[in-house]
Motif scaffolding. Structure first.
Motif, mmCIF file in Angstrom:
data_model
loop_
_atom_site.group_PDB
_atom_site.id
_atom_site.type_symbol
_atom_site.label_atom_id
_atom_site.label_comp_id
_atom_site.label_asym_id
_atom_site.label_seq_id
_atom_site.Cartn_x
_atom_site.Cartn_y
_atom_site.Cartn_z
ATOM 1 N N ALA A 289 0.669 -1.175 -0.203
ATOM 2 C CA ALA A 289 -0.024 0.012 -0.004
ATOM 3 C C ALA A 289 0.943 1.172 0.083
ATOM 4 O O ALA A 289 1.946 1.224 0.560
ATOM 5 N N LYS A 290 0.502 2.272 -0.666
ATOM 6 C CA LYS A 290 1.066 3.534 -0.749
ATOM 7 C C LYS A 290 0.165 4.676 -0.614
ATOM 8 O O LYS A 290 -0.977 4.666 -1.205
ATOM 9 N N ILE A 291 0.471 5.949 -0.023
ATOM 10 C CA ILE A 291 -0.262 7.042 0.153
ATOM 11 C C ILE A 291 0.608 8.243 -0.461
ATOM 12 O O ILE A 291 1.670 8.491 0.039
ATOM 13 N N GLU A 292 0.074 8.936 -1.433
ATOM 14 C CA GLU A 292 0.649 10.250 -2.039
ATOM 15 C C GLU A 292 -0.111 11.192 -1.553
ATOM 16 O O GLU A 292 -1.416 11.481 -1.958
ATOM 17 N N ALA A 293 0.735 12.405 -1.444
ATOM 18 C CA ALA A 293 -0.165 13.880 -1.390
ATOM 19 C C ALA A 293 0.697 14.733 -2.046
ATOM 20 O O ALA A 293 1.996 14.742 -1.809
ATOM 21 N N GLU A 294 0.202 15.618 -2.871
ATOM 22 C CA GLU A 294 0.638 16.743 -3.566
ATOM 23 C C GLU A 294 -0.324 17.981 -3.815
ATOM 24 O O GLU A 294 -1.618 17.723 -3.890
ATOM 25 N N GLY A 295 0.418 18.993 -3.538
ATOM 26 C CA GLY A 295 -0.339 20.349 -3.822
ATOM 27 C C GLY A 295 0.379 21.538 -3.743
ATOM 28 O O GLY A 295 1.720 21.453 -3.773
ATOM 29 N N ILE A 296 -0.204 22.691 -3.282
ATOM 30 C CA ILE A 296 0.437 23.931 -3.156
ATOM 31 C C ILE A 296 0.104 24.504 -1.980
ATOM 32 O O ILE A 296 -1.182 24.783 -1.674
ATOM 33 N N GLU A 297 1.008 24.921 -1.087
ATOM 34 C CA GLU A 297 0.823 25.825 0.028
ATOM 35 C C GLU A 297 1.441 26.898 0.070
ATOM 36 O O GLU A 297 2.716 27.208 -0.043
ATOM 37 N N LYS A 298 0.837 27.968 0.145
ATOM 38 C CA LYS A 298 1.465 29.310 0.263
ATOM 39 C C LYS A 298 2.255 29.757 -1.395
ATOM 40 O O LYS A 298 3.238 30.263 -1.075
ATOM 41 N N GLY A 299 1.710 29.219 -2.107
ATOM 42 C CA GLY A 299 2.482 29.438 -3.540
ATOM 43 C C GLY A 299 3.766 28.427 -3.819
ATOM 44 O O GLY A 299 4.140 28.426 -4.900
ATOM 45 N N GLN A 300 3.843 27.453 -2.873
ATOM 46 C CA GLN A 300 4.894 26.623 -3.090
ATOM 47 C C GLN A 300 4.266 25.211 -3.070
ATOM 48 O O GLN A 300 3.446 24.562 -2.403
ATOM 49 N N HIS A 301 5.110 24.420 -4.073
ATOM 50 C CA HIS A 301 4.676 23.068 -4.163
ATOM 51 C C HIS A 301 5.292 22.197 -3.161
ATOM 52 O O HIS A 301 6.412 22.389 -2.823
ATOM 53 N N PHE A 302 4.351 21.141 -2.997
ATOM 54 C CA PHE A 302 4.969 19.930 -2.060
ATOM 55 C C PHE A 302 4.541 18.686 -2.526
ATOM 56 O O PHE A 302 3.305 18.511 -3.155
ATOM 57 N N LYS A 303 5.084 17.562 -2.166
ATOM 58 C CA LYS A 303 4.816 16.431 -2.370
ATOM 59 C C LYS A 303 5.267 15.138 -1.260
ATOM 60 O O LYS A 303 6.442 15.621 -0.900
ATOM 61 N N SER A 304 4.381 14.438 -0.800
ATOM 62 C CA SER A 304 4.767 13.503 0.192
ATOM 63 C C SER A 304 4.279 12.133 -0.299
ATOM 64 O O SER A 304 3.574 11.961 -1.318
ATOM 65 N N GLU A 305 5.261 10.986 0.172
ATOM 66 C CA GLU A 305 5.129 9.775 -0.219
ATOM 67 C C GLU A 305 5.340 8.829 0.935
ATOM 68 O O GLU A 305 6.374 8.964 1.239
ATOM 69 N N MET A 306 4.353 7.896 1.368
ATOM 70 C CA MET A 306 4.324 7.100 2.432
ATOM 71 C C MET A 306 4.202 5.703 1.989
ATOM 72 O O MET A 306 2.982 5.520 1.330
ATOM 73 N N GLU A 307 4.896 4.780 2.220
ATOM 74 C CA GLU A 307 4.440 3.344 1.681
ATOM 75 C C GLU A 307 4.680 2.523 3.016
ATOM 76 O O GLU A 307 5.761 2.313 3.969
ATOM 77 N N ALA A 308 3.731 1.498 3.145
ATOM 78 C CA ALA A 308 3.890 0.478 4.187
ATOM 79 C C ALA A 308 4.620 -0.708 3.707
ATOM 80 O O ALA A 308 4.861 -1.095 2.430
ATOM 81 N N ASN A 309 5.018 -1.580 4.850
ATOM 82 C CA ASN A 309 5.802 -2.737 4.662
ATOM 83 C C ASN A 309 4.968 -3.620 3.927
ATOM 84 O O ASN A 309 3.741 -3.907 4.028
ATOM 85 N N ARG A 310 5.480 -4.481 3.122
ATOM 86 C CA ARG A 310 4.900 -5.279 2.175
ATOM 87 C C ARG A 310 4.487 -6.595 3.056
ATOM 88 O O ARG A 310 5.529 -6.954 3.821
ATOM 89 N N LYS A 311 3.601 -7.165 2.811
ATOM 90 C CA LYS A 311 2.916 -8.489 3.461
ATOM 91 C C LYS A 311 3.092 -9.631 2.493
ATOM 92 O O LYS A 311 2.806 -9.450 1.122
ATOM 93 N N ALA A 312 3.895 -10.658 3.094
ATOM 94 C CA ALA A 312 3.839 -11.746 2.339
ATOM 95 C C ALA A 312 3.042 -13.052 3.198
ATOM 96 O O ALA A 312 3.307 -13.144 4.262
ATOM 97 N N THR A 313 2.197 -13.752 2.270
ATOM 98 C CA THR A 313 1.517 -14.736 3.215
ATOM 99 C C THR A 313 1.684 -16.105 2.358
ATOM 100 O O THR A 313 1.848 -16.126 1.065
ATOM 101 N N LEU A 314 1.499 -17.303 3.147
ATOM 102 C CA LEU A 314 1.415 -18.630 2.143
ATOM 103 C C LEU A 314 0.206 -19.087 2.582
ATOM 104 O O LEU A 314 -0.442 -19.044 3.711
ATOM 105 N N SER A 315 -0.578 -19.775 1.582
ATOM 106 C CA SER A 315 -1.822 -20.012 1.847
ATOM 107 C C SER A 315 -2.227 -21.603 0.995
ATOM 108 O O SER A 315 -1.713 -21.675 -0.013
ATOM 109 N N VAL A 316 -3.183 -22.289 1.564
ATOM 110 C CA VAL A 316 -3.629 -23.461 0.843
ATOM 111 C C VAL A 316 -5.071 -23.491 0.889
ATOM 112 O O VAL A 316 -5.568 -23.010 1.911
ATOM 113 N N GLY A 317 -5.735 -23.822 -0.167
ATOM 114 C CA GLY A 317 -7.070 -23.970 -0.182
ATOM 115 C C GLY A 317 -7.458 -25.047 -0.754
ATOM 116 O O GLY A 317 -7.025 -25.741 -1.830
ATOM 117 N N VAL A 318 -8.958 -25.656 -0.296
ATOM 118 C CA VAL A 318 -9.403 -26.842 -0.888
ATOM 119 C C VAL A 318 -10.977 -26.481 -1.354
ATOM 120 O O VAL A 318 -11.500 -25.853 -0.561
#
Length: 309
Positions: free
Chosen positions: A48-77
């Motif tokens: 998962a990732k969240i990005e924020a981008e915009g303009i504050e008081k005439g100045q551009h900003f950008k942020s990016e935050m990413e969560a740790n990746r999740k790995a699972t093993l599964s068996v289905g019948v």
């Protein structure tokens, strides 16, 4: 086994078989497997990732935050379409993964849906602001609870099969596509502890349409791709700084896009493949503040079909 119990089991099996096989399908294009049982092993990776981008008081900003990746093993019948599965997260058992995620998927012949819930507290990333050096955002600053909902209706269900690509409960014999009707939703509550506490609340509902295609380049092969763009028809988004609530106004077009892809190879009673589900949500406008949410999952799988009908 007593004769009466054996008779009851045979009756239940007969009812399940009839329900499994019924349906208005064109068997030139799609068929049910000739077996009753399916056993599937899967490796799932999500992020998962969240990005924020915009303009504050005439100045551009950008942020990016990413969560740790999740790995699972599964068996289905699965037995004649009734399925049971169990999953294991090795990193969580070793204490290296502290988040929680739940995925529930149902892909029917005509209808299907995804439900994805994530409670993540291990986001890391960065923040850029004009005239300033990049600020690294460490683990623990952002916690996010997110619920993603996606549902679709298949118009050409006689010839085109989503389950052939994602659950292998059908087999696609010839190439076919279908227009799709879609509905999407996203709810999110995020808390950022940076200088002052900030809370973000988002509720979105979207409606739209898309298209999916199953390509069969040769016997035993299946390539699937689909896109379901929905326009947000209801949006309630706000940010709170300490005790001050700031509503974020709707800017057309705000969208929720769900993309899916899969590759399946089958031979005899075996199959293997890889599938992908990608969710993208856009809120706001880059001229003031835009928020982008990205959620994805990649699955590799190997399965056996057992027990002739």
């Amino acid at each position: 086994m007593p004769a009466e119990a054996q008779s009851n089991l045979h009756r239940i099996d007969s009812i399940l078989t009839q329900n499994y096989l019924k349906g208005d399908i064109d068997t030139t294009y799609i068929v049910r497997p000739t077996t009753k049982w399916t056993v599937t092993a899967r490796v799932n990776v999500s992020g998962a990732k969240i990005e924020a981008e915009g303009i504050e008081k005439g100045q551009h900003f950008k942020s990016e935050m990413e969560a740790n990746r999740k790995a699972t093993l599964s068996v289905g019948v699965s037995y004649l379409g009734l399925s049971l599965s169990a999953a294991l997260n090795p990193a969580k058992l070793m204490g290296k993964y502290r988040d929680f995620e739940l995925n529930f998927n149902s892909y029917g012949r005509c209808f299907g849906f995804d439900v994805i819930y994530q409670d993540a507290k291990n986001f890391t990333g960065w923040h850029d602001h004009d005239g300033m050096e990049r600020i690294e955002l460490p683990d623990g600053m952002l916690s996010v609870k997110t619920l993603n909902l996606n549902a679709f209706y298949v118009f050409n269900s006689r010839c085109f099969s989503y389950p052939a690509a994602f659950s292998q409960s059908y087999i696609q014999r010839r190439s076919a596509g279908s227009f799709l009707l879609a509905a999407s939703g996203m709810g999110q509550h995020a808390t950022l502890d940076w200088d002052q506490e900030m809370q973000l609340k988002i509720t979105n509902i979207g409606l739209g349409a898309g298209y999916g295609y199953n390509y069969v380049p040769g016997q035993g092969w299946l390539l699937h791709i689909s896109a379901l763009p929905t326009f947000i028809v209801y949006s309630n988004t706000s940010m709170t700084f300490d005790d001050t609530r700031v509503p974020l106004h709707y800017h057309f077009p705000e969208v929720i896009i769900t993309g899916r892809g899969a590759v399946v190879r089958q031979w005899g009673n075996k199959f293997l493949g890889m599938s992908m589900v990608f969710n993208f949500t856009n809120n706001g406008n880059e001229e003031s503040l835009a928020l982008h949410n990205i959620k994805w999952r990649i699955r590799t799988f190997f399965g056996l079909r057992l027990g002739k009908r």
